[in-house]
Scaffold this active site. Structure first.
Site, mmCIF file in Angstrom:
data_model
loop_
_atom_site.group_PDB
_atom_site.id
_atom_site.type_symbol
_atom_site.label_atom_id
_atom_site.label_comp_id
_atom_site.label_asym_id
_atom_site.label_seq_id
_atom_site.Cartn_x
_atom_site.Cartn_y
_atom_site.Cartn_z
ATOM 1 N N HIS A 336 0.899 -1.261 0.104
ATOM 2 C CA HIS A 336 -0.150 -0.111 -0.009
ATOM 3 C C HIS A 336 0.868 1.299 -0.040
ATOM 4 O O HIS A 336 2.038 1.283 0.447
ATOM 5 C CB HIS A 336 -1.021 0.083 1.273
ATOM 6 C CG HIS A 336 -2.101 0.904 1.089
ATOM 7 N ND1 HIS A 336 -1.854 2.252 1.703
ATOM 8 C CD2 HIS A 336 -3.105 0.915 0.588
ATOM 9 C CE1 HIS A 336 -2.940 2.913 1.551
ATOM 10 N NE2 HIS A 336 -3.907 2.221 0.840
ATOM 11 N N ASP A 395 -8.079 -5.186 -0.484
ATOM 12 C CA ASP A 395 -8.439 -5.888 -1.552
ATOM 13 C C ASP A 395 -8.001 -7.369 -1.763
ATOM 14 O O ASP A 395 -8.471 -8.208 -2.317
ATOM 15 C CB ASP A 395 -7.667 -5.247 -2.850
ATOM 16 C CG ASP A 395 -8.055 -3.866 -3.546
ATOM 17 O OD1 ASP A 395 -9.194 -3.737 -3.318
ATOM 18 O OD2 ASP A 395 -7.179 -3.042 -3.637
#
Length: 459
Positions: A336, A395
């Site tokens: 991320h 996700d």
């Protein structure tokens, strides 16, 4: 079909001309990559250390992924705040209550959690606004069905402009009304567009079921989507939490920044929302959960023994070496831009995924996800010679959760949009309330000024 297939397939001369123009284009717009460093261009609006360039201020949410000590970034457990409230506290505080997403919408828009009476009044408004007229469903949703539901949603939302008696008014009062209508109607637009696609493109039975007042948005999604309209309490709760976790994520993510950019131009709410949906559709943004799910489908088919960590590790190395799956070298759902040690959304969603997997008898699949998550962290850091820790992002488990809920892949990203429009609306109102300037960053021209030549003098 592609442009050439539809317009040029039966015209070889035109095909040759298009090929020529393609070559001309490929020889144009090539910028020397060294120039980006020379002019200190913040590509992706991020500096050389990966930190986002400060382009605005917000009170809607705060994304925290590291600590800064003596000017140095120190990895830390991630945290996410909606209007100052930690999302962990928000999710745990909701407990077994339904309407968690609705409370979150109120929080994002109005800056605090609703009191009991306020929530009842707010729900009453949302119940009234969620309906789509039969005329709109017939004339818009059912026409020109689209295999990509995100595009279908854009078309429907832009068409809602013509059904609005006051579409151009960007006063806060009117934009709030439009925002609430879009938030309430988005689930119907997405699910009905999916059913239209199944019917007209797949020749399957057309199913249109109206939402029921008194049910949460998550409950109505499952009610409208499933042929029998049935769902368990846990299924509705998990979907509700997924919507809460996807509702907002700071002003700097691509689709929310799009909201700010487009809103700053003074355009209408429908155009702003359609633009943000276009951003979210991209596989680098909202489409990432579908990529992660397809990667896991590949892992499940390729790894014979899901309990064998050595076999899993070997296959992950193949993925990183571009020898397996889509040959991109990426393990989707890992890493991320902000979070370092952990993504709080992923941790929360993982805990609910585990509960749902037990209800569905899919503990083995959940265990595989858990192993891949743990092993992927190690393999990515080793492969890329990284010292900064890598964490799974939201996700990683969202596609697994949606699959367990029986949500088709075509609705993975639309479901993200159904949640994120709450955040977009809050940011649009914030942009309007603070009357900022039109957002207009600079681009450095690195081409060459040339003479104009008459047509018969050009070489």
């Amino acid at each position: 079909m592609a442009l050439e297939e539809t317009l040029i397939a039966n015209n070889s001369s035109l095909k040759n001309e298009m090929d020529y123009l393609e070559q001309v284009l490929l020889n144009t717009h090539r910028i020397d990559p060294n120039l980006y460093e020379e002019y200190d261009v913040k590509r992706g609006l991020r500096d050389s250390n990966g930190k986002g360039v400060l382009t605005g201020l917000t009170e809607v949410s705060d994304v925290c992924g590291f600590d800064v000590i003596n000017g140095r970034k120190i990895p830390a457990e991630g945290s996410l705040y909606y209007q100052g409230i930690n999302v962990n506290d928000l999710v745990h505080g909701l407990g077994s209550k339904k309407f968690g997403f609705e409370e979150t919408i109120f929080l994002l828009l109005f800056g605090r959690l609703p009191k009991e009476e306020e929530l009842k009044r707010f729900l009453g408004i949302m119940f009234e606004l969620e309906a789509l007229s039969g005329r709109f469903v017939r004339d818009v949703v059912m026409k020109a069905s689209n295999s990509n539901i995100m595009n279908a949603m854009q078309r429907c939302i832009l068409t809602l402009y013509t059904y609005d008696d006051n579409p151009e008014d960007i006063s806060v009062e009117n934009v709030l009304r439009q925002s609430l209508e879009l938030i309430a109607k988005m689930p119907l637009i997405a699910v009905y567009s999916y059913h239209a696609y199944r019917h007209f493109r797949k020749d399957e039975t057309l199913l249109i079921r109206n939402p029921e007042k008194g049910r949460s948005l998550a409950e109505n999604l499952l009610l409208m989507l499933r042929p029998n309209g049935q769902y368990t309490e846990l299924e509705a709760k998990v979907l509700d939490i997924a919507l809460v976790l996807h509702a907002e994520h700071g002003g700097g993510n691509n689709s929310t920044f799009t909201t700010h950019v487009v809103t700053s131009s003074g355009t209408d709410t429908y155009s702003s929302t359609a633009a943000s949906i276009g951003s979210l559709k991209g596989p680098r943004h909202g489409g990432a959960n579908l990529k992660a799910q397809k990667m896991f489908d590949d892992i499940k088919a390729s790894v014979k023994d899901w309990d064998n960590e050595d076999e899993i590790r070997l296959y992950l190395r193949k993925i990183l070496n571009k020898e397996a799956f889509d040959h991109s070298g990426l393990i989707y759902g890992m890493g991320h831009a902000v979070y370092t040690l952990s993504d709080p959304r992923e941790k929360l969603l993982k805990s609910f995924a585990e509960k749902l997997a037990k209800e569905k008898g899919l503990e083995n699949e959940f265990a595989l996800y858990d192993r891949v998550e743990r092993l992927a962290k190690e393999e990515i850091m080793t492969h890329r010679k990284m010292f900064k820790p890598v964490c799974a992002n939201v996700d990683f488990y969202s596609g697994f959760v949606y699959t367990m809920l029986g949500i088709p892949e075509e609705l993975f990203t639309p479901l993200f949009a159904i949640a994120r429009i709450a955040g977009w609306s809050a940011h649009r109102l914030e942009e309007l309330l603070n009357a900022g300037k039109i957002i207009r960053p600079a681009y450095k021209y690195v081409g060459h000024h040339t003479e104009f030549y008459a047509r018969d003098e050009r070489e």
